[in-house]
Scaffold this motif. Sequence first.
Motif, short mmCIF file in Angstrom:
data_model
loop_
_atom_site.label_atom_id
_atom_site.label_comp_id
_atom_site.label_asym_id
_atom_site.label_seq_id
_atom_site.Cartn_x
_atom_site.Cartn_y
_atom_site.Cartn_z
N ASP A 1 0.82 -1.17 0.11
CA ASP A 1 0.12 0.07 0.03
C ASP A 1 0.90 1.26 -0.15
O ASP A 1 0.53 2.28 -0.69
CB ASP A 1 -0.94 -0.03 1.29
N PHE A 2 1.82 1.26 0.84
CA PHE A 2 3.06 2.47 0.89
C PHE A 2 3.40 2.57 -0.64
O PHE A 2 3.45 3.89 -1.14
CB PHE A 2 3.93 2.12 1.77
N ASP A 3 3.93 1.36 -1.27
CA ASP A 3 4.47 1.58 -2.52
C ASP A 3 3.48 2.01 -3.48
O ASP A 3 3.67 2.95 -4.51
CB ASP A 3 5.13 0.14 -3.02
N TYR A 4 2.29 1.48 -3.63
CA TYR A 4 1.28 1.94 -4.46
C TYR A 4 0.97 3.35 -4.19
O TYR A 4 0.58 4.24 -5.21
CB TYR A 4 -0.15 0.92 -4.34
N ALA A 5 0.97 3.86 -2.95
CA ALA A 5 0.83 5.37 -2.84
C ALA A 5 1.74 6.15 -3.34
O ALA A 5 1.58 7.29 -3.91
CB ALA A 5 0.59 5.56 -1.10
N GLY A 6 2.96 5.70 -3.55
CA GLY A 6 3.96 6.29 -4.55
C GLY A 6 3.64 6.31 -5.96
O GLY A 6 4.68 6.79 -6.67
N GLY A 7 2.87 5.45 -6.42
CA GLY A 7 2.53 5.57 -7.81
C GLY A 7 3.26 4.17 -8.71
O GLY A 7 3.23 4.59 -9.96
N VAL A 8 3.79 3.14 -7.94
CA VAL A 8 4.47 2.11 -8.72
C VAL A 8 3.53 1.52 -9.65
O VAL A 8 2.29 1.33 -9.56
CB VAL A 8 5.17 1.21 -7.79
N ASN A 9 3.85 0.42 -10.47
CA ASN A 9 3.30 -0.19 -11.35
C ASN A 9 3.12 -1.72 -11.31
O ASN A 9 2.64 -2.51 -11.99
CB ASN A 9 4.01 -0.12 -12.98
N GLY A 10 3.78 -2.41 -9.96
CA GLY A 10 3.53 -3.54 -9.69
C GLY A 10 4.81 -4.16 -8.95
O GLY A 10 5.42 -3.04 -8.48
N PHE A 11 5.02 -5.15 -8.66
CA PHE A 11 6.05 -5.86 -7.88
C PHE A 11 6.69 -7.23 -8.57
O PHE A 11 6.29 -7.86 -9.30
CB PHE A 11 5.49 -6.12 -6.56
N TYR A 12 8.00 -7.11 -8.03
CA TYR A 12 8.86 -8.62 -8.21
C TYR A 12 8.80 -9.07 -6.97
O TYR A 12 9.28 -8.69 -5.90
CB TYR A 12 10.21 -7.98 -8.78
N VAL A 13 8.47 -10.49 -6.77
CA VAL A 13 8.27 -11.20 -5.54
C VAL A 13 9.30 -12.29 -5.33
O VAL A 13 9.52 -13.25 -6.30
CB VAL A 13 6.68 -11.76 -5.42
N CYS A 14 9.73 -12.51 -4.26
CA CYS A 14 11.12 -13.22 -3.78
C CYS A 14 11.94 -13.60 -4.90
O CYS A 14 12.71 -14.59 -4.89
CB CYS A 14 10.03 -14.64 -3.83
N GLY A 15 12.44 -12.49 -5.25
CA GLY A 15 13.71 -12.32 -6.04
C GLY A 15 15.11 -12.30 -5.13
O GLY A 15 14.93 -12.89 -3.79
N ALA A 16 16.25 -11.70 -5.39
CA ALA A 16 17.19 -11.35 -4.40
C ALA A 16 17.00 -10.87 -3.28
O ALA A 16 16.97 -10.74 -2.37
CB ALA A 16 18.11 -10.85 -5.19
N THR A 17 16.03 -9.67 -3.42
CA THR A 17 15.78 -8.65 -2.55
C THR A 17 14.66 -9.38 -1.37
O THR A 17 14.93 -9.29 -0.31
CB THR A 17 14.97 -7.30 -3.01
N GLY A 18 13.86 -10.21 -2.18
CA GLY A 18 12.85 -10.94 -1.33
C GLY A 18 13.52 -12.34 -0.76
O GLY A 18 12.75 -13.03 -0.23
N GLU A 19 14.97 -12.51 -0.98
CA GLU A 19 15.38 -13.53 -0.46
C GLU A 19 15.02 -14.89 -0.79
O GLU A 19 15.19 -15.89 -0.03
CB GLU A 19 15.74 -13.68 1.20
N GLY A 20 14.42 -14.86 -2.05
CA GLY A 20 13.42 -16.23 -2.32
C GLY A 20 14.35 -17.54 -2.45
O GLY A 20 13.95 -18.25 -1.67
#
Length: 311
Positions: free
Chosen positions: A47-66
């Motif tokens: 919700d925080f990111d969408y309030a900033g206007g983002v277009n979607g998400f990448y899930v469980c990659g390197a950042t997500g430590e998948g």
Amino acid sequence: MPCCVNIVKSMVSGMEKILFKGIMPALPTPVDSSEKLKKGVIEQLMDFDYAGGVNGFYVCGATGEGPALPVKTRMETLEAVIAHNNGRGKIIAHIGGPNFTDVKKLIAHAEKSGADAVSSMAPNAYYSHKNSEVVNYYKKIASLTSLPVVIYVTPLLLGNDLTKVFEELMSVDNIIGLKFTLKDYYLMSMLKMINSGNINIINGPDEMLLAGLAMGADGGIGSTYNVMPHRYVALYNAFIAGDIQKARQIQYDINKVVSVLIKNDNCFAAVKATLTLFGIDMGSTVFPGAKFSKQDMQKLKHDLQTAGLEI
Ligand code: MN9
């Protein structure tokens, strides 16, 4: 005339492959000490990111430590993200990992759960594969799903001749392109010319987003987008509007903050700590990632504020 040009272009390049544009944060995964997904936190971050206007998400990659998480936690995370997303943006599920039996389960799960694409890092993290092995790996993934496939290019693929690899892979209908986490923008431009430009290239290094856009990226996926989504969205919009001076100034301001985050050995831990300072309790990175002490948190807050981040 323009209509003829379009017909010729579509004959050359086949189906439209540029499906992901704009700003897509790579979500960190908030887990407890038993590596279970913490309830309600990733939703708060979305919700925080969408309030900033983002277009979607990448899930469980390197950042997500998948790759470091149990498969069950990866599946629960993707389900939670898709449920909360409710069609607001696009969701790319990173399904890569060191074991192909797990990868197959994650592909089937991503498709069943309603992800918009799957993405995978290199076949393994220990040694480089030959071009032919890399090609076989991604073709196999593409054959196991009808979803678009986004190849995750990191330094693990640096031993390969990536233009050759992509010339071959782009003939597969559902292989659409790549997330480019390298800083060689000459190579990016060579990749962008494959398939007559009908290749979806998504920039990886956040601190080089403007360079990536200038050399042909259609958007970006990044860890630090979570910390300042509105700034990355403003940078992207300024670039699209042709206001390069403005885009550059935003990138420079962003980089003051990024330089604080990457000073920490593990940037993902610093991103999680920053979000915790915002009141989004992400916890720490998975074992052996160390917890930030009270003093670490205070120093991080001070350094980020000095770099111009409002906390
Ligand atoms: O591609 C991320 N890079 C890695 C995405 O995961 C290696 C970036 O978002 C970086 O974390 C960021 C900081 O260097 O640019």
